[in-house]
Design a protein around this motif. Structure first.
Motif, PDB file in Angstrom:
ATOM      1  N   VAL A  98       8.874  -2.922  -0.071  1.00 47.22           N
ATOM      2  CA  VAL A  98       7.628  -3.683  -0.223  1.00 47.22           C
ATOM      3  C   VAL A  98       7.949  -5.165  -0.368  1.00 47.22           C
ATOM      4  O   VAL A  98       8.828  -5.546  -1.148  1.00 47.22           O
ATOM      5  N   GLN A  99       7.247  -5.994   0.396  1.00 48.18           N
ATOM      6  CA  GLN A  99       7.461  -7.446   0.339  1.00 48.18           C
ATOM      7  C   GLN A  99       7.011  -8.012  -1.008  1.00 48.18           C
ATOM      8  O   GLN A  99       6.094  -7.490  -1.640  1.00 48.18           O
ATOM      9  N   LYS A 100       7.633  -9.118  -1.423  1.00 50.63           N
ATOM     10  CA  LYS A 100       7.248  -9.773  -2.678  1.00 50.63           C
ATOM     11  C   LYS A 100       5.797 -10.213  -2.647  1.00 50.63           C
ATOM     12  O   LYS A 100       5.072 -10.117  -3.641  1.00 50.63           O
ATOM     13  N   SER A 101       5.351 -10.723  -1.489  1.00 50.44           N
ATOM     14  CA  SER A 101       3.965 -11.195  -1.390  1.00 50.44           C
ATOM     15  C   SER A 101       2.975 -10.041  -1.582  1.00 50.44           C
ATOM     16  O   SER A 101       1.882 -10.229  -2.115  1.00 50.44           O
ATOM     17  N   GLU A 106      -1.221  -9.155  -2.548  1.00 44.68           N
ATOM     18  CA  GLU A 106      -2.097  -8.212  -1.845  1.00 44.68           C
ATOM     19  C   GLU A 106      -2.528  -7.016  -2.699  1.00 44.68           C
ATOM     20  O   GLU A 106      -3.709  -6.651  -2.707  1.00 44.68           O
ATOM     21  N   ILE A 107      -1.578  -6.387  -3.399  1.00 47.37           N
ATOM     22  CA  ILE A 107      -1.958  -5.249  -4.249  1.00 47.37           C
ATOM     23  C   ILE A 107      -2.897  -5.689  -5.374  1.00 47.37           C
ATOM     24  O   ILE A 107      -3.922  -5.033  -5.615  1.00 47.37           O
ATOM     25  N   PRO A 108      -2.597  -6.811  -6.096  1.00 45.48           N
ATOM     26  CA  PRO A 108      -3.568  -7.287  -7.098  1.00 45.48           C
ATOM     27  C   PRO A 108      -4.945  -7.569  -6.496  1.00 45.48           C
ATOM     28  O   PRO A 108      -5.970  -7.329  -7.144  1.00 45.48           O
ATOM     29  N   ASN A 243      -7.690  -0.720   2.801  1.00 43.85           N
ATOM     30  CA  ASN A 243      -8.492  -0.633   1.578  1.00 43.85           C
ATOM     31  C   ASN A 243      -9.318  -1.900   1.354  1.00 43.85           C
ATOM     32  O   ASN A 243     -10.472  -1.839   0.932  1.00 43.85           O
ATOM     33  N   ILE A 244      -8.703  -3.053   1.630  1.00 40.27           N
ATOM     34  CA  ILE A 244      -9.434  -4.321   1.504  1.00 40.27           C
ATOM     35  C   ILE A 244     -10.552  -4.388   2.541  1.00 40.27           C
ATOM     36  O   ILE A 244     -11.697  -4.737   2.230  1.00 40.27           O
ATOM     37  N   PHE A 245     -10.232  -4.037   3.788  1.00 38.86           N
ATOM     38  CA  PHE A 245     -11.211  -4.060   4.876  1.00 38.86           C
ATOM     39  C   PHE A 245     -12.364  -3.096   4.588  1.00 38.86           C
ATOM     40  O   PHE A 245     -13.534  -3.424   4.834  1.00 38.86           O
ATOM     41  N   ASN A 246     -12.049  -1.896   4.073  1.00 43.50           N
ATOM     42  CA  ASN A 246     -13.089  -0.906   3.769  1.00 43.50           C
ATOM     43  C   ASN A 246     -14.118  -1.462   2.789  1.00 43.50           C
ATOM     44  O   ASN A 246     -15.327  -1.275   2.959  1.00 43.50           O
TER      45      ASN A 246
END
Length: 315
Positions: A98-101, A106-108, A243-246
């Motif tokens: 998983v990328q740091k960004s 993104e997850i937050p 999930n964000i798009f949904n």
């Protein structure tokens, strides 16, 4: 004879899904390579939007027909399954770096927008048109962030070693792959639902299992295919972006068309969706990797949620 036909359709649907996902991932990663766009950005945008088409189609079509009530259940249920089942299964097959960004931003952001959706609904048991516009504004902010990421990023050395392919062919693979994924998921869900009905399973059970999994099949097949191909950023970005798009686009667009009811029973599901995103964050924050252990924990979490759903559906 009818059973045989539905079984054949089920197999055909899965074949469409598998081949469609293969072309979709190959085309999307090729575009990222050619234009120096980070694989993560491709996963968060093209792949995420493509695999969210079933949820978008179901919710927006329902809104146009005056039946927007299913939108929240469709989106929240799909988001829970995306994290707990799809990332869980994918990481069991192959650990996902998983990328740091992703961990830092993104997850937050997924956690924040899920909480916002719950608060908007609980305020007056409705996601209003004004709420839908707010979700659209947040979507614009998110797209601005992705644009900034795309400008900063460059393709990795490993990506640059891949064989070059004409841009038109990559775009065609993405488009045809997306159509095959969406079409395959519809054929699979329809066939599985008819088989389940034939064997006497209730509509409630079918909705909670087959249809829920069916609308998430594109994410599952695409993420697993991407992980196996070594495109871990696409695998993770696909789920986070979906999930964000949904929430921001699907619920936002549906609410702009017509206010969406948010039943009190969705509170538990919204809390589970937030909890799933928080669990993902906790699983990756230290090692920047979703391990098989984390995947198993997620699958067990969904199993517990599934037991709750079955109990809740009992009279």
């Amino acid at each position: 004879m009818q059973i045989v036909i539905q079984l054949l359709l089920l197999v055909a649907g899965f074949c469409l899904l598998m081949k469609g996902a293969d072309w979709f991932v190959e085309g999307a990663s090729g575009i990222a390579d050619r234009f120096g766009i980070p694989q993560l950005v491709i996963g968060l945008t093209i792949v995420a939007i493509g695999t969210s088409l079933p949820e978008a189609a179901v919710s927006i079509a329902a809104a146009l027909e005056g039946s927007a009530d299913i939108t929240i259940g469709n989106v929240v249920g799909s988001n829970i399954m995306n994290v707990l089942v799809i990332l869980g299964l994918t990481s069991v097959i192959c650990a996902i770096p998983v990328q740091k960004s992703t961990v830092k931003y993104e997850i937050p952001f997924v956690i924040i927008v899920t909480v916002i959706l719950g608060l908007l609904g609980l305020f007056d048991n409705t996601v209003s048109r004004l709420d839908g516009i707010l979700l659209w504004v947040l979507m614009a902010v998110y797209m601005g962030y992705l644009l900034k990421m795309a400008k900063k990023g460059t393709a990795s050395k490993e990506e640059k070693k891949e064989k070059k392919m004409p841009v038109w062919k990559m775009l065609l693979m993405v488009a045809v792959g997306a159509v095959m994924i969406v079409g395959g998921s519809k054929v699979t869900v329809d066939a599985a639902t008819k088989l389940a009905t034939f064997f006497g399973m209730s509509e409630r059970f079918i909705g909670l299992t087959i249809v829920a999994l069916g609308t998430s099949l594109p994410e599952l097949v695409t993420s697993a295919t991407a992980a196996v191909k070594g495109k871990s950023d696409i695998a993770m970005g696909n789920i986070i972006g979906s999930n964000i798009f949904n929430i921001l686009f699907v619920v936002g667009t549906t609410a702009v068309i017509t206010p969406v009811k948010y039943q009190a029973t969705f509170l538990v599901d919204s809390l589970i969706a937030v909890g799933a995103a928080v669990l993902l964050f906790l699983c990756v924050i230290r090692k920047k990797k979703l391990t098989r252990t984390g995947g198993i924990i997620m699958l067990l979490g969904y199993a517990a949620y599934f037991v709750y759903l079955i109990q809740f559906s009992q009279p």
